[in-house]
Design a protein around this motif. Structure first.
Motif: not given
Length: 171
Positions: A139-140, A149-152, A166-167
């Motif tokens: 979830x993000x 995707x804020x956090x690949x 954030x994820x």
């Protein structure tokens, strides 16, 4: 004295109601409208999957903005939920669920836009659902655009990137 069978049955039923033996049962929760793959891309509230939902993961930027990853046993599906209030530093954002088949395949995403409320309330939106079996998911929330995707995958854990989102971790 002769009592007909019909009269005796009626008397027994009347007595049962008077003594409270027959009590109307409360209305049960709505039956989920989907299960596993039929939930894919559906709204969790509309499909009645939120009643038994549990939080799998969550994160926030501050007390104003946060996301939660939910799982429903009844639907065997997951989704992301994002909340914002008028103290948010961002005008809008996205509730996101990223997923990838566990047997290989491309990462994909569903997102729903949320706007900062201005009337003293808190706004909450859910992403569409993803079938839990056979998928890895996270979830993000992000502030930039859908599908970002804020956090690949190269970033592990749950950290905040102020310019993107954030994820949580992959599940």
């Amino acid at each position: 004295m002769h009592i007909s069978l019909r009269r005796a049955a009626g008397a027994v039923i009347a007595l049962a109601f008077v003594t409270g033996m027959f009590v109307a049962s409360p209305a049960s929760a709505a039956t989920p409208g989907c299960y596993e793959s039929t939930c894919h891309g559906q709204d969790p509230a509309a499909e009645h999957c939120t009643a038994d939902a549990v939080v799998v993961d969550s994160g926030d930027k501050d007390t104003s903005d946060g996301y939660s990853l939910y799982y429903s046993t009844a639907c065997d599906a997951v989704w992301s939920s994002v909340s914002m209030d008028e103290l948010s530093t961002q005008p809008s954002g996205y509730a996101q669920i990223f997923y990838a088949p566990t047997m290989g395949g491309a990462e994909a995403e569903y997102s729903t836009e949320i706007f900062r409320p201005t009337n003293g309330t808190t706004a909450t939106v859910n992403s569409p659902m993803v079938s839990a079996p056979g998928s890895a998911y996270k979830g993000c929330m992000n502030w930039v655009q859908p599908a970002l995707d804020p956090e690949p995958e190269s970033v592990v854990g749950s950290t905040w990137s102020e310019d993107q989102g954030v994820c949580g971790g992959w599940h």
